[in-house]
Scaffold this motif. Structure first.
Motif, mmCIF file in Angstrom:
data_model
loop_
_atom_site.group_PDB
_atom_site.id
_atom_site.type_symbol
_atom_site.label_atom_id
_atom_site.label_comp_id
_atom_site.label_asym_id
_atom_site.label_seq_id
_atom_site.Cartn_x
_atom_site.Cartn_y
_atom_site.Cartn_z
ATOM 1 N N VAL A 156 0.843 -1.196 0.000
ATOM 2 C CA VAL A 156 0.000 0.000 0.000
ATOM 3 C C VAL A 156 0.878 1.246 0.000
ATOM 4 O O VAL A 156 1.790 1.380 0.814
ATOM 5 C CB VAL A 156 -0.922 0.024 1.237
ATOM 6 N N ALA A 157 0.597 2.175 -0.912
ATOM 7 C CA ALA A 157 1.311 3.447 -0.970
ATOM 8 C C ALA A 157 0.593 4.472 -0.103
ATOM 9 O O ALA A 157 -0.533 4.865 -0.400
ATOM 10 C CB ALA A 157 1.399 3.943 -2.408
ATOM 11 N N PHE A 158 1.243 4.874 1.000
ATOM 12 C CA PHE A 158 0.752 5.927 1.877
ATOM 13 C C PHE A 158 1.574 7.190 1.638
ATOM 14 O O PHE A 158 2.623 7.163 0.994
ATOM 15 C CB PHE A 158 0.909 5.536 3.348
ATOM 16 N N VAL A 185 -0.006 -4.872 6.477
ATOM 17 C CA VAL A 185 0.183 -4.565 5.057
ATOM 18 C C VAL A 185 1.648 -4.199 4.851
ATOM 19 O O VAL A 185 2.368 -3.907 5.808
ATOM 20 C CB VAL A 185 -0.710 -3.383 4.589
ATOM 21 N N ASN A 186 2.067 -4.240 3.597
ATOM 22 C CA ASN A 186 3.420 -3.790 3.262
ATOM 23 C C ASN A 186 3.320 -2.310 2.909
ATOM 24 O O ASN A 186 3.024 -1.939 1.771
ATOM 25 C CB ASN A 186 3.967 -4.602 2.088
ATOM 26 N N ALA A 187 3.522 -1.451 3.901
ATOM 27 C CA ALA A 187 3.348 -0.014 3.719
ATOM 28 C C ALA A 187 4.597 0.616 3.125
ATOM 29 O O ALA A 187 5.705 0.401 3.612
ATOM 30 C CB ALA A 187 3.007 0.645 5.052
ATOM 31 N N VAL A 188 4.421 1.393 2.062
ATOM 32 C CA VAL A 188 5.517 2.154 1.481
ATOM 33 C C VAL A 188 5.088 3.624 1.444
ATOM 34 O O VAL A 188 3.906 3.936 1.293
ATOM 35 C CB VAL A 188 5.880 1.662 0.066
ATOM 36 N N GLU A 189 6.045 4.517 1.604
ATOM 37 C CA GLU A 189 5.734 5.950 1.628
ATOM 38 C C GLU A 189 6.088 6.597 0.307
ATOM 39 O O GLU A 189 7.157 6.369 -0.242
ATOM 40 C CB GLU A 189 6.484 6.641 2.765
ATOM 41 N N ARG A 190 5.173 7.408 -0.196
ATOM 42 C CA ARG A 190 5.403 8.188 -1.399
ATOM 43 C C ARG A 190 5.275 9.670 -1.070
ATOM 44 O O ARG A 190 4.488 10.054 -0.207
ATOM 45 C CB ARG A 190 4.390 7.817 -2.494
ATOM 46 N N GLN A 191 6.021 10.496 -1.740
ATOM 47 C CA GLN A 191 5.945 11.944 -1.534
ATOM 48 C C GLN A 191 5.112 12.552 -2.654
ATOM 49 O O GLN A 191 5.589 12.782 -3.750
ATOM 50 C CB GLN A 191 7.345 12.557 -1.501
ATOM 51 N N GLY A 192 3.858 12.781 -2.366
ATOM 52 C CA GLY A 192 2.927 13.311 -3.350
ATOM 53 C C GLY A 192 1.873 12.288 -3.720
ATOM 54 O O GLY A 192 2.186 11.116 -3.995
ATOM 55 N N HIS A 193 0.608 12.720 -3.695
ATOM 56 C CA HIS A 193 -0.484 11.807 -4.028
ATOM 57 C C HIS A 193 -0.401 11.356 -5.475
ATOM 58 O O HIS A 193 -0.793 10.234 -5.806
ATOM 59 C CB HIS A 193 -1.822 12.490 -3.737
ATOM 60 N N ASP A 194 0.120 12.227 -6.340
ATOM 61 C CA ASP A 194 0.304 11.822 -7.727
ATOM 62 C C ASP A 194 1.309 10.672 -7.838
ATOM 63 O O ASP A 194 1.127 9.758 -8.646
ATOM 64 C CB ASP A 194 0.752 13.001 -8.593
ATOM 65 N N GLN A 195 2.351 10.715 -6.991
ATOM 66 C CA GLN A 195 3.352 9.644 -7.023
ATOM 67 C C GLN A 195 2.773 8.317 -6.548
ATOM 68 O O GLN A 195 3.158 7.245 -7.032
ATOM 69 C CB GLN A 195 4.557 10.035 -6.159
ATOM 70 N N ALA A 196 1.833 8.368 -5.603
ATOM 71 C CA ALA A 196 1.173 7.139 -5.155
ATOM 72 C C ALA A 196 0.378 6.528 -6.306
ATOM 73 O O ALA A 196 0.406 5.299 -6.521
ATOM 74 C CB ALA A 196 0.258 7.446 -3.970
ATOM 75 N N ILE A 197 -0.323 7.367 -7.069
ATOM 76 C CA ILE A 197 -1.103 6.860 -8.198
ATOM 77 C C ILE A 197 -0.188 6.308 -9.289
ATOM 78 O O ILE A 197 -0.457 5.253 -9.871
ATOM 79 C CB ILE A 197 -2.015 7.964 -8.757
ATOM 80 N N LEU A 198 0.920 6.996 -9.552
ATOM 81 C CA LEU A 198 1.864 6.502 -10.560
ATOM 82 C C LEU A 198 2.446 5.152 -10.147
ATOM 83 O O LEU A 198 2.670 4.277 -10.989
ATOM 84 C CB LEU A 198 2.973 7.526 -10.789
#
Length: 303
Positions: A156-158, A185-198
């Protein structure tokens, strides 16, 4: 062990340092030569750095020509620390980050943003300006994930822990059904909601947690994002983002800033600028009690 939303030792340490180094004066702060504004991007940081210039000009015009410096930070703990140290005067903070800043004695809320509501069925904006929004759990259209229960064990991208829509509210939703967002869950962090969608589109994650509906931030480059992804769940309503000021700012300047940002949101040019910066459609005056619900959610995701 309690899981605090911010989880930031840096912020707590800074609070102690500032308390120890303070000069003990009670004089209210008023910017005399420059007003410093900082925010964290919800999309590509390089793009927003360029967009910041028009906001500087417009805000300076509203404030009788005072120089305005708008900067982009990498995360909300850094903005909070900057407000506490006095190196930043105004911060765009989401609800959870504002509550932390308030608890540390670093910030006071003056405004909440307004956004258009979102149609639950297709993610398109409504014509109603609202004071809150939801977070969504997004998966690929061909995914076998159908419900929140299916998220267990998936990647999951948070966003960072200070992000209301990118972590706090979705984490609470998972905990409500017995799924720990840190261990189940396997939580990963993204910087920016657009990056989570990508990350979802390139299949490096199974689920992207974003504000509703962040697919608009990538739709220009990926116009089929509506067909290739789908929403499996949304959270309860979240108070909109804040504009907060350093805690020692004078009431006169707080009122000036309220008027300036509200006026910017009412003009056609200004509204486009703040939409490009943060998807805001305008601003309304706010007060601390509006964020009591945030404090309740912070308690809920603790253990």
């Amino acid at each position: 062990m309690k899981k605090k939303v911010m989880g930031s030792t840096l912020v707590a340490a800074t609070a102690l340092m500032l308390a120890a180094c303070g000069d003990g004066g009670d004089e209210a702060f008023e910017p005399t030569d420059k007003l410093r504004v900082q925010f964290v991007p919800s999309q590509n940081a390089e793009t927003l750095d360029v967009i910041a210039q028009p906001l500087e000009d417009l805000l300076s015009e509203e404030l009788d020509g005072i120089e305005v410096e708008v900067s982009v930070s990498t995360d909300y703990p850094s903005v909070i620390t900057a407000l506490g140290s006095g190196s930043v005067d105004v911060g765009f903070l989401p609800p959870s980050a504002y509550v932390t800043a308030k608890e540390e004695g670093f910030a006071e809320v003056i405004l909440q943003s307004l956004r258009y509501g979102v149609n639950e069925e297709d993610g398109t904006p409504t014509d109603e300006l609202v004071e809150g929004y939801k977070s969504q759990f997004l998966v690929r259209a061909d995914s076998d994930i159908e419900t929140l229960e299916d998220v267990e064990g998936k990647t999951v991208a948070f966003q960072g822990r200070s992000s209301s829509a990118g972590y706090v509210w979705p984490a609470a939703s998972l905990l409500d059904i017995g799924i720990d967002p840190e261990t189940d869950v396997n939580a990963v962090e993204r910087q920016g909601h657009d990056q989570a969608i990508l990350s979802l589109l390139d299949e490096s994650v199974d689920v992207a947690v974003t504000f509703q509906d962040a697919r608009n931030t990538v739709a220009n480059d990926f116009p089929d994002v509506w067909e290739t992804t789908r929403v499996i769940a949304t959270t309860e309503m979240i108070p909109n983002d804040t504009i907060s000021v350093r805690s020692d700012m004078s009431e006169e300047w707080q009122e000036k800033l309220q008027t300036a940002f509200i006026n910017i949101g009412k003009s056609e040019v200004g509204r486009q600028i703040i939409f490009d910066v943060y998807s805001h459609e305008g601003y309304m005056e706010s007060e601390d009690s509006n964020f009591d619900i945030v404090r309740q959610y912070e308690e809920e995701i603790g253990e």
